[in-house]
Motif scaffolding. Structure first.
Motif, PDB file in Angstrom:
ATOM      1  N   GLN A   1       0.838  -1.204   0.000  1.00  0.00           N
ATOM      2  CA  GLN A   1       0.000   0.000   0.000  1.00  0.00           C
ATOM      3  C   GLN A   1       0.877   1.261   0.000  1.00  0.00           C
ATOM      4  O   GLN A   1       0.574   2.254  -0.674  1.00  0.00           O
TER       5      GLN A   1
ATOM      6  N   ILE B   1       1.142   4.331  -2.960  1.00  0.00           N
ATOM      7  CA  ILE B   1       0.908   5.769  -2.818  1.00  0.00           C
ATOM      8  C   ILE B   1       2.170   6.566  -3.141  1.00  0.00           C
ATOM      9  O   ILE B   1       2.083   7.696  -3.638  1.00  0.00           O
TER      10      ILE B   1
ATOM     11  N   LYS C   1     -13.385   8.201   7.744  1.00  0.00           N
ATOM     12  CA  LYS C   1     -12.541   8.868   6.756  1.00  0.00           C
ATOM     13  C   LYS C   1     -12.558  10.375   6.967  1.00  0.00           C
ATOM     14  O   LYS C   1     -11.504  11.043   6.963  1.00  0.00           O
TER      15      LYS C   1
ATOM     16  N   ASP D   1      -2.937  13.035  -1.252  1.00  0.00           N
ATOM     17  CA  ASP D   1      -3.586  11.884  -1.869  1.00  0.00           C
ATOM     18  C   ASP D   1      -4.052  10.949  -0.757  1.00  0.00           C
ATOM     19  O   ASP D   1      -3.499  10.953   0.348  1.00  0.00           O
ATOM     20  N   TYR D   2      -5.071  10.143  -1.060  1.00  0.00           N
ATOM     21  CA  TYR D   2      -5.486   9.109  -0.115  1.00  0.00           C
ATOM     22  C   TYR D   2      -6.309   8.068  -0.849  1.00  0.00           C
ATOM     23  O   TYR D   2      -6.859   8.317  -1.925  1.00  0.00           O
ATOM     24  N   PHE D   3      -6.371   6.882  -0.265  1.00  0.00           N
ATOM     25  CA  PHE D   3      -7.287   5.854  -0.762  1.00  0.00           C
ATOM     26  C   PHE D   3      -7.565   4.862   0.363  1.00  0.00           C
ATOM     27  O   PHE D   3      -6.831   4.775   1.347  1.00  0.00           O
ATOM     28  N   TYR D   4      -8.657   4.115   0.195  1.00  0.00           N
ATOM     29  CA  TYR D   4      -9.015   3.092   1.167  1.00  0.00           C
ATOM     30  C   TYR D   4      -8.126   1.859   0.997  1.00  0.00           C
ATOM     31  O   TYR D   4      -7.739   1.500  -0.124  1.00  0.00           O
ATOM     32  N   THR D   5      -7.845   1.175   2.102  1.00  0.00           N
ATOM     33  CA  THR D   5      -7.238  -0.155   2.052  1.00  0.00           C
ATOM     34  C   THR D   5      -8.166  -1.100   2.802  1.00  0.00           C
ATOM     35  O   THR D   5      -8.867  -0.692   3.727  1.00  0.00           O
TER      36      THR D   5
ATOM     37  N   ASN E   1     -18.113   3.153  -2.621  1.00  0.00           N
ATOM     38  CA  ASN E   1     -17.078   2.840  -1.637  1.00  0.00           C
ATOM     39  C   ASN E   1     -17.254   3.591  -0.322  1.00  0.00           C
ATOM     40  O   ASN E   1     -17.089   3.020   0.758  1.00  0.00           O
TER      41      ASN E   1
END
Length: 231
Positions: free
Chosen positions: A28, A32, A166, A182-186, A214
């Motif tokens: 992960q 990123i 979040k 930046d960000y995203f779910y894991t 999501n």
């Protein structure tokens, strides 16, 4: 609350220090870093535990980067110190009290939900590197609030004393002076094995719901974390 990391309590409850999850977490972090075209020379992790995340990153990037791990638990330091090598250094110390080093990236992977004064922690951490990478468990969801037992379980077994969605995680970073890049779910509950029968039961609903919406899936079913790149 920090006493549990020094007196062996945390090690007794989590003898592997979650080392088995480290290869997945390292992937992960690589994602990123690479999708934002970063090219750091010096990468540090605060609260590095068994040191396996840094070990995997050092293998992936080979000799192109230097890695440093800081850990306050003597038990965890015994585990990570064995992995020291030419491009990977570990210290039994608090990074926030070390003014000698400045890094390109500092990582706090599943850390500040354990810290009593997490606002003070985040403000101090901001001065240690240009970029910061956070991995933040999103313990608050409709199903965890309704059941309550998952939150109490995490409090007792892994020392989570703050709980985020979040939105509250990102606002906390903004409130302490960070700019979100930046960000995203894991999704460890879906992608990692041996999470327990309840997590296995929810794997298919989580995947299907997440593919449709999501944010709503995470808010209702939980089981996700957030990885964030910030300045």
């Amino acid at each position: 609350m920090t006493q549990i990391y020094n007196d062996g309590t945390y090690h007794e409850n989590n003898p592997t220090w979650h080392e088995e999850d480290s290869p997945w977490k390292a992937l992960q972090i690589q994602k990123i870093i690479e999708r934002n075209s970063l090219n750091p020379s010096k990468i540090c992790e605060i609260g590095c535990g068994a040191g396996e995340i840094l070990n995997k990153l050092s293998e992936h990037y080979d000799n192109k980067k230097e890695f440093f791990g800081y850990e306050i638990s003597p038990q965890a330091f015994e585990l990570c110190a064995q992995k020291s090598k030419h491009n990977l250094t570990f210290k039994l110390a608090n990074l926030l009290e070390d003014d000698a080093n400045y890094f390109d990236i500092v990582m706090a992977i599943d850390v500040f939900e354990h810290v009593e004064d997490y606002f003070g922690f985040l403000r101090k951490l901001k001065t240690k590197a240009k970029y910061k990478i956070f991995h933040i468990p999103l313990d608050l969801s409709v199903q965890t609030v309704l059941r309550s037992s998952p939150i109490i379980k995490h409090r007792k077994s892994v020392g989570h004393i703050h709980y985020f969605t979040k939105e509250t995680a990102l606002e906390t970073l903004k409130d302490t002076g960070y700019q979100i890049v930046d960000y995203f779910y894991t999704n460890s509950s879906v992608e990692l094995p041996n999470r327990g029968w309840k997590a296995n039961l929810l794997k298919i609903p989580r995947k299907l719901f997440f593919s449709v919406n999501n944010d709503l899936a995470v808010r209702i079913l939980g089981g996700y974390s957030l990885i964030v790149l910030a300045e």
